[in-house]
Design an enzyme around this catalytic site. Structure first.
Site, PDB file in Angstrom:
ATOM      1  N   LYS A  58     -11.307  18.797  -9.088  1.00 36.36           N
ATOM      2  CA  LYS A  58     -10.229  17.833  -9.317  1.00 36.36           C
ATOM      3  C   LYS A  58     -11.147  16.833 -10.113  1.00 36.36           C
ATOM      4  CE  LYS A  58      -8.576  14.225  -6.889  1.00 36.36           C
ATOM      5  NZ  LYS A  58      -7.741  13.582  -5.930  1.00 36.36           N
TER       6      LYS A  58
ATOM      7  N   ARG B 209      -0.966  14.825  -0.908  1.00 36.51           N
ATOM      8  CA  ARG B 209      -2.050  15.422   0.255  1.00 36.51           C
ATOM      9  C   ARG B 209      -2.561  14.630   0.853  1.00 36.51           C
ATOM     10  NH1 ARG B 209      -7.008  12.988  -0.634  1.00 36.51           N
ATOM     11  NH2 ARG B 209      -8.274  13.801  -2.410  1.00 36.51           N
TER      12      ARG B 209
ATOM     13  N   HIS C 200       1.070   1.796  -3.882  1.00 38.13           N
ATOM     14  CA  HIS C 200       1.686   2.995  -4.136  1.00 38.13           C
ATOM     15  C   HIS C 200       1.822   4.087  -3.041  1.00 38.13           C
ATOM     16  CE1 HIS C 200       3.219   6.492  -6.782  1.00 38.13           C
ATOM     17  NE2 HIS C 200       2.042   7.148  -6.538  1.00 38.13           N
TER      18      HIS C 200
ATOM     19  N   ASN D 276       0.285  -6.561   4.624  1.00 36.59           N
ATOM     20  CA  ASN D 276      -0.337  -6.392   3.434  1.00 36.59           C
ATOM     21  C   ASN D 276      -0.885  -7.881   3.126  1.00 36.59           C
ATOM     22  OD1 ASN D 276      -0.754  -4.542   1.371  1.00 36.59           O
ATOM     23  ND2 ASN D 276       0.051  -6.091   0.172  1.00 36.59           N
TER      24      ASN D 276
ATOM     25  N   MET E  26      -7.241   5.829   5.915  1.00 37.61           N
ATOM     26  CA  MET E  26      -7.258   6.594   4.901  1.00 37.61           C
ATOM     27  C   MET E  26      -7.559   5.798   3.421  1.00 37.61           C
ATOM     28  SD  MET E  26      -5.881   8.979   6.372  1.00 37.61           S
ATOM     29  CE  MET E  26      -5.666  10.028   4.980  1.00 37.61           C
ATOM     30  N   GLY E  27      -8.077   4.606   3.645  1.00 35.97           N
ATOM     31  CA  GLY E  27      -8.525   4.084   2.273  1.00 35.97           C
ATOM     32  C   GLY E  27      -9.889   4.182   1.842  1.00 35.97           C
TER      33      GLY E  27
ATOM     34  N   ASP F 185     -13.047   5.521   0.811  1.00 36.63           N
ATOM     35  CA  ASP F 185     -13.607   6.983   0.243  1.00 36.63           C
ATOM     36  C   ASP F 185     -14.852   6.675  -0.564  1.00 36.63           C
ATOM     37  OD1 ASP F 185     -12.304   5.671  -1.848  1.00 36.63           O
ATOM     38  OD2 ASP F 185     -10.911   7.086  -2.175  1.00 36.63           O
TER      39      ASP F 185
ATOM     40  N   LYS G  41     -16.819   0.584   0.806  1.00 41.77           N
ATOM     41  CA  LYS G  41     -15.464   0.244   1.220  1.00 41.77           C
ATOM     42  C   LYS G  41     -15.314   0.153   2.879  1.00 41.77           C
ATOM     43  CE  LYS G  41     -11.810   1.737  -1.239  1.00 41.77           C
ATOM     44  NZ  LYS G  41     -11.054   2.701  -1.925  1.00 41.77           N
TER      45      LYS G  41
ATOM     46  N   GLY H 105     -10.026   9.507   7.070  1.00 42.17           N
ATOM     47  CA  GLY H 105      -9.535  10.558   6.011  1.00 42.17           C
ATOM     48  C   GLY H 105     -10.132  10.053   4.849  1.00 42.17           C
TER      49      GLY H 105
END
Length: 327
Positions: free
Chosen positions: A73, A116, A143, A165, A225-226, A228, A232, A298
């Protein structure tokens, strides 16, 4: 030129038409299991700041020997795309024939990345969250958040969504999805979110902790999940070290995932982190008590992308909807 034996072209629209949440869940769950058993492996990630448009660009690749899926990818994150009416994450998946190395499919990666990523957290909820979980907490309303909410809602009999948020004006999007699927919705502070939620999904681009250890109640499952990229961070390192930590891939968890900070300060060891595939395969018990805090880091691995892209390519070919072109 259209041909009978060139690579398939699977567009974004076709991916969205053919690959739903269940197909994505099944593909991601299977590839996590294959990773843990040694049947599939990711290759080292290349991820660099372009020095242009504040963009991060890179490559994720791997080989699933069990399912004969090979590919890469290519893509990244362009923070200014929102102002252009585009998705911030832009990517394309290239699939190759493992026997010959020939390009077999060119697959749009934007929708598949979203579905995914949501499938990944959903797999963690399915295998690690308490069965009696009733309140879902959402940290982040970009999103990706709506994909996360829809996928998570299918894993437990949730009754309510609590959300926070940094920009509250973005929360109505989540509220509308919650209403659509029949869940009560409440906008809350991060502290109140931790007090109420049985399952928490964090899906932001933060570089500082948004949830602190003392806010999280016993028995909570978190899907972070954020994070990566190196630097971060979404949650307190003390929370990570206090939890039972599971991940998609340990190497990424400790280097670019949420666990990088707790490992970096010595509060968590690499050996304490469990691949979620071990739980899927029945090698690790996963959650062992109602009070246990579980955390899924994740990080987003290339094999996830290849898994869902291969499903898209197969369904596109079977349906006759995709074109083949000569290169």
């Amino acid at each position: 030129m259209i041909t009978q034996d060139g690579p398939l072209i699977v567009t974004e629209d076709l991916c969205a038409q053919l690959v739903g949440r269940q197909q994505a869940f099944d593909a991601v769950e299977a590839v996590f299991g294959a990773m843990a058993s040694g049947g599939a492996r990711n290759f080292p990630v290349i991820r660099e700041a372009l020095g242009h448009a504040d963009a991060i660009y890179g490559f994720k690749s791997g080989f699933d020997r069990e399912r004969q899926v090979l590919g890469v990818k290519s893509g990244g994150y362009w923070p200014g795309n929102t102002d252009r009416g585009l998705t911030n994450h832009q990517s394309t998946v290239f699939l190759f024939d493992p026997d010959t190395g020939r390009l077999s499919a060119l697959v749009g990666g934007n929708y598949l990345t979203a579905v995914r990523t949501a499938a990944s957290s959903a797999v963690s909820i399915a295998h690690l969250a308490r069965k009696d979980a009733k309140v879902l907490g959402m940290v982040g309303a970009g999103h990706q958040s709506t994909f996360q909410l829809r996928a998570a809602a299918e894993q437990r009999a949730f009754e309510k969504v609590v959300a926070w948020n940094p920009h509250p004006d973005m929360l109505p999007r989540l509220a509308s999805v919650a209403d659509e699927i029949g869940l009560e919705f409440e906008s809350v502070s991060p502290q109140e979110l931790g007090a109420q939620a049985d399952v928490i999904i964090t899906i932001t681009s933060a570089f500082e902790p948004l949830l602190m250890k003392e806010w999280i109640k016993p028995g909570t499952h978190l899907a972070c999940m954020g994070t990566d990229t190196k630097g971060k961070q979404e949650v307190d390192p003390a929370l990570v070290s206090a939890a039972s930590v599971f991940t998609d891939e340990v190497a990424q968890s400790v280097s670019i995932g949420e666990a990088q900070h707790a490992v970096g300060n010595g509060a968590l060891t690499e050996e304490a982190i469990t691949p979620i595939g071990a739980v899927i395969n029945g090698v690790h018990p996963g959650r062992v008590s109602a009070d246990q805090i579980t955390l899924f880091d994740g990080t987003g691995v290339g094999l996830q992308d290849l898994a869902v892209a291969s499903v898209a390519a197969r369904l596109a070919e079977d349906s006759g909807l995709a074109q083949r072109i000569a290169l």
